[in-house]
Design a protein around this motif. Structure first.
Motif, mmCIF file in Angstrom:
data_model
loop_
_atom_site.group_PDB
_atom_site.id
_atom_site.type_symbol
_atom_site.label_atom_id
_atom_site.label_comp_id
_atom_site.label_asym_id
_atom_site.label_seq_id
_atom_site.Cartn_x
_atom_site.Cartn_y
_atom_site.Cartn_z
ATOM 1 N N PHE A 99 -31.401 -3.559 -28.659
ATOM 2 C CA PHE A 99 -30.102 -4.097 -28.271
ATOM 3 C C PHE A 99 -30.190 -5.563 -27.847
ATOM 4 N N LEU A 100 -31.278 -5.923 -27.169
ATOM 5 C CA LEU A 100 -31.428 -7.297 -26.698
ATOM 6 C C LEU A 100 -31.528 -8.281 -27.858
ATOM 7 N N GLN A 101 -32.191 -7.878 -28.925
ATOM 8 C CA GLN A 101 -32.366 -8.797 -30.041
ATOM 9 C C GLN A 101 -31.038 -9.110 -30.730
ATOM 10 N N GLY A 102 -30.048 -8.262 -30.501
ATOM 11 C CA GLY A 102 -28.721 -8.528 -31.050
ATOM 12 C C GLY A 102 -27.813 -9.274 -30.093
ATOM 13 N N GLY A 103 -28.370 -9.657 -28.942
ATOM 14 C CA GLY A 103 -27.602 -10.428 -27.980
ATOM 15 C C GLY A 103 -26.881 -9.603 -26.935
ATOM 16 N N ALA A 104 -27.091 -8.284 -26.902
ATOM 17 C CA ALA A 104 -26.417 -7.436 -25.925
ATOM 18 C C ALA A 104 -27.037 -7.618 -24.546
ATOM 19 N N SER A 105 -26.234 -7.499 -23.512
ATOM 20 C CA SER A 105 -26.726 -7.566 -22.134
ATOM 21 C C SER A 105 -26.782 -6.197 -21.479
ATOM 22 N N ARG A 106 -26.125 -5.220 -22.106
ATOM 23 C CA ARG A 106 -26.183 -3.849 -21.612
ATOM 24 C C ARG A 106 -25.992 -2.892 -22.775
ATOM 25 N N MET A 107 -26.208 -1.617 -22.507
ATOM 26 C CA MET A 107 -26.106 -0.606 -23.549
ATOM 27 C C MET A 107 -24.674 -0.494 -24.065
ATOM 28 N N PRO A 108 -24.508 -0.141 -25.345
ATOM 29 C CA PRO A 108 -23.147 0.077 -25.856
ATOM 30 C C PRO A 108 -22.513 1.301 -25.209
ATOM 31 N N ASP A 109 -21.221 1.223 -24.940
ATOM 32 C CA ASP A 109 -20.513 2.323 -24.306
ATOM 33 C C ASP A 109 -20.193 3.450 -25.274
ATOM 34 N N ARG A 110 -19.871 3.110 -26.489
ATOM 35 C CA ARG A 110 -19.394 4.101 -27.460
ATOM 36 C C ARG A 110 -20.097 3.900 -28.801
ATOM 37 N N GLY A 111 -19.825 4.817 -29.697
ATOM 38 C CA GLY A 111 -20.355 4.718 -31.040
ATOM 39 C C GLY A 111 -21.711 5.374 -31.188
ATOM 40 N N VAL A 112 -22.201 5.415 -32.409
ATOM 41 C CA VAL A 112 -23.413 6.164 -32.717
ATOM 42 C C VAL A 112 -24.635 5.627 -31.967
ATOM 43 N N GLN A 113 -24.672 4.330 -31.666
ATOM 44 C CA GLN A 113 -25.841 3.781 -30.979
ATOM 45 C C GLN A 113 -25.834 4.080 -29.479
ATOM 46 N N SER A 114 -24.706 4.522 -28.942
ATOM 47 C CA SER A 114 -24.686 4.993 -27.553
ATOM 48 C C SER A 114 -25.157 6.441 -27.467
ATOM 49 N N ALA A 115 -25.217 7.114 -28.618
ATOM 50 C CA ALA A 115 -25.627 8.518 -28.686
ATOM 51 C C ALA A 115 -27.120 8.592 -28.993
ATOM 52 N N LEU A 116 -27.935 8.135 -28.041
ATOM 53 C CA LEU A 116 -29.368 8.068 -28.323
ATOM 54 C C LEU A 116 -30.202 9.014 -27.457
ATOM 55 N N THR A 117 -29.533 9.970 -26.787
ATOM 56 C CA THR A 117 -30.270 11.020 -26.065
ATOM 57 C C THR A 117 -29.978 12.363 -26.723
ATOM 58 N N VAL A 118 -30.985 13.205 -26.790
ATOM 59 C CA VAL A 118 -30.847 14.513 -27.423
ATOM 60 C C VAL A 118 -29.876 15.373 -26.610
ATOM 61 N N PRO A 119 -28.915 16.020 -27.226
ATOM 62 C CA PRO A 119 -28.049 16.937 -26.485
ATOM 63 C C PRO A 119 -28.862 18.117 -25.949
ATOM 64 N N GLY A 120 -28.758 18.379 -24.657
ATOM 65 C CA GLY A 120 -29.612 19.396 -24.043
ATOM 66 C C GLY A 120 -28.956 20.728 -23.765
ATOM 67 N N MET A 121 -27.630 20.830 -23.934
ATOM 68 C CA MET A 121 -26.928 22.000 -23.434
ATOM 69 C C MET A 121 -27.282 23.296 -24.153
ATOM 70 N N VAL A 122 -27.381 23.274 -25.463
ATOM 71 C CA VAL A 122 -27.643 24.510 -26.208
ATOM 72 C C VAL A 122 -28.981 25.116 -25.800
ATOM 73 N N ASP A 123 -29.993 24.283 -25.633
ATOM 74 C CA ASP A 123 -31.289 24.798 -25.184
ATOM 75 C C ASP A 123 -31.188 25.368 -23.773
ATOM 76 N N ALA A 124 -30.380 24.746 -22.911
ATOM 77 C CA ALA A 124 -30.200 25.262 -21.549
ATOM 78 C C ALA A 124 -29.548 26.635 -21.575
ATOM 79 N N TRP A 125 -28.574 26.840 -22.446
ATOM 80 C CA TRP A 125 -27.995 28.184 -22.596
ATOM 81 C C TRP A 125 -29.087 29.199 -22.907
#
Length: 536
Positions: free
Chosen positions: A89-115
């Motif tokens: 993200f820094l190399q593109g000039g960002a100062s913080r993480m994106p709020d929305r969109g596919v690049q904000s979705a960078l953590t594995v969803p954990g709920m199904v395994d928790a069930w």
């Protein structure tokens, strides 16, 4: 805005959506236990409350086993993709993480395994895995009415929903291209197909099977970072809850990466103050709460992240010495003046529920996509909205919550439970980011210090201190009930006061169950939401 408070000697269920509560009650009537019911409720919420939670999100469970006589915590939060690092993200000039969109979705969803983990470890064995997901499938395939709260968020997020083709197809009338009204039938056929795969294949369908591959292929095509190995490596973690004593109760919270310890710090401070002598609706009460919250949040923001990556001095933070020092600071010579502090902005959208069964098992659990509609990104034709929990990572190299491969971020989710004489006395939790520890504080003190029932405690006028994304300062928001001259007095003390509606959604949606003398169960759902408590 008054809800009935159901009472029962058999079981109690409460959730933020009436259909999900009915699902939990039905599972208990079929012979399932509290854990079976919690999994079924969680899955139903993933369908009927899609703006707050879903298969693409995380969850945390706190489980009291009557057979074992102890509480266990299950951390179902996902880790960052192996390819994720600040330079992306820094190399593109960002100062913080994106709020929305596919690049904000960078953590594995954990709920199904928790069930799967919760059901495998504590399920009754009387109901099959697929049976627990059947009600959710029915609402996805056959449809359900758009609730009041869902519609309010559809209106608020119309631009986001319109921008994503999959979400546009769900939430807009095809003939007029306008948002569907409250009460209209919402069917989710793509999500139903994904639920069928999980029913047939269990957690492996989501983390190793064709469904996982479909998610990853869509993310890769659209410029995201999650990969097959990220899903395959994911496992929930069983943890020992953190505890503190508060006026005869043992209050349990999830350990980091949850923010639960912040509530325990607040209670440790209040334990040293005769709170019941301060009128609940007074300026003095709200001033004290704000100052207690600020001090706990300062330490939370300084330390909280994945403990596998950063040492968190919990013994020191939860010590009596720390509480004493913080109380001295609050009650010092400037005790009438607001203390300056700038909190970390957070999302506020979550779903909390609780179950107690006839055998005495109790489950307090919470789940989220982080923001409303999460990343606002649907992975291909799976119908699954992916969470944007990864947007809470920092890009600053020296920050404890800096983004790193395989790391779990600072997490707002914190299901609560309080024990009395070793057994559950209170289950409580709420929607909201910054508001979660504050609302639990309001509920606990309402019951313990001010003699409220669980329904009265949830209905008390609430405050929330902090900010969400896009706000430039911390505000002390107060609901406009029974305030008198309290707001003006607080402003004179230096608080940035904002008066909100009498039953404002910014205060979140809390649910709770209280276990009383003789085994009576009292349940409550927040009048600010679409919830329902059901006893049987």
């Amino acid at each position: 805005m008054h809800n009935a408070m159901p009472q029962s000697y058999r079981y109690m269920v409460t959730s933020p959506h009436y259909l999900a509560s009915q699902v939990g009650s039905g599972i208990l009537q079929q012979g399932g236990n509290a854990v079976d019911a919690s999994v079924a409720i969680s899955a139903a919420l993933a369908v009927v409350y899609p703006h707050m939670t879903g298969l693409g999100g995380d969850s945390f469970f706190m489980i009291y086993s009557a057979k074992e006589g102890k509480v266990a915590g299950l951390n179902g939060s996902g880790r960052a993709a192996a390819a994720a690092h600040p330079g992306l993200f820094l190399q593109g000039g960002a100062s913080r993480m994106p709020d929305r969109g596919v690049q904000s979705a960078l953590t594995v969803p954990g709920m199904v395994d928790a069930w799967w983990e919760a059901w495998s470890a504590y399920g009754s064995g009387r109901l099959a895995w697929a049976d627990l997901l059947k009600p959710a499938l029915r609402y996805a395939e056959d449809g359900m009415p758009i609730s009041r709260n869902l519609h309010a968020w559809m209106v608020r997020d119309e631009k986001l929903l319109r921008a994503n083709p999959a979400l546009h197809g769900l939430y807009f009338e095809s003939s007029t291209d306008t948002l569907k009204p409250e009460g209209a039938k919402l069917t989710q056929p793509m999500l139903a197909k994904s639920l069928r795969a999980i029913m047939a294949g269990g957690r492996d369908a989501f983390y190793n099977g064709a469904l996982m591959k479909a998610i990853v292929e869509a993310v890769r095509r659209d410029g995201g970072f999650l990969a097959e190995q990220d899903f395959a490596a994911h496992r929930s973690e069983w943890v020992e809850p953190l505890t503190t004593a508060y006026r005869g109760l043992i209050v349990c919270q999830m350990p980091p990466n949850s923010q639960g310890f912040a509530l325990l710090m607040m209670l440790n401070m209040l334990e040293k103050i005769e709170l019941s002598r301060i009128p609940r609706h007074s300026a003095a009460f709200y001033h004290l709460m704000a100052e207690v919250v600020k001090r706990a949040f300062r330490y939370r923001d300084q330390h909280l992240t994945d403990p596998a990556f950063h040492e968190i001095p919990l013994d020191e933070l939860l010590s009596d010495d720390t509480a004493e020092a913080l109380v001295r600071d609050i009650l010092g010579s400037t005790s009438s003046q607001a203390n300056g502090f700038t909190s970390v902005p957070s999302g506020q959208d979550t779903a909390y529920a609780a179950v107690v069964d006839e055998e005495g098992n109790a489950v307090s659990f919470i789940q989220s996509l982080y923001y409303d509609f999460g990343s606002a990104y649907v992975a291909g034709e799976t119908g699954i909205i992916l969470q944007n929990r990864g947007s809470y990572f920092s890009l600053e190299e020296t920050h404890p919550n800096v983004l790193a491969p395989g790391k779990r971020t600072f997490h707002t989710l914190m299901p609560g439970m309080a024990l009395k004489e070793g057994k559950p006395f209170l289950l409580m939790g709420t929607q909201g980011g910054e508001g979660q520890p504050q609302t639990q504080l309001s509920i606990i003190t309402g019951i313990v210090d001010y003699g409220c029932t669980i329904q009265e405690a949830i209905a008390l006028p609430r405050w929330v201190y902090g900010r969400t994304w896009g706000e430039d300062c911390d505000r002390l928001r107060l609901e406009n009930r029974n305030l008198g001259n309290a707001a003006e007095r607080l402003k004179k003390c230096g608080h940035q006061v904002e008066i909100v509606a009498e039953w404002d959604g910014i205060m979140g949606q809390a649910q709770g169950i209280r276990l009383g003398e003789g085994g009576i169960l009292s349940g409550a759902a927040d009048p600010r939401g679409d919830g329902l408590a059901i006893g049987g």
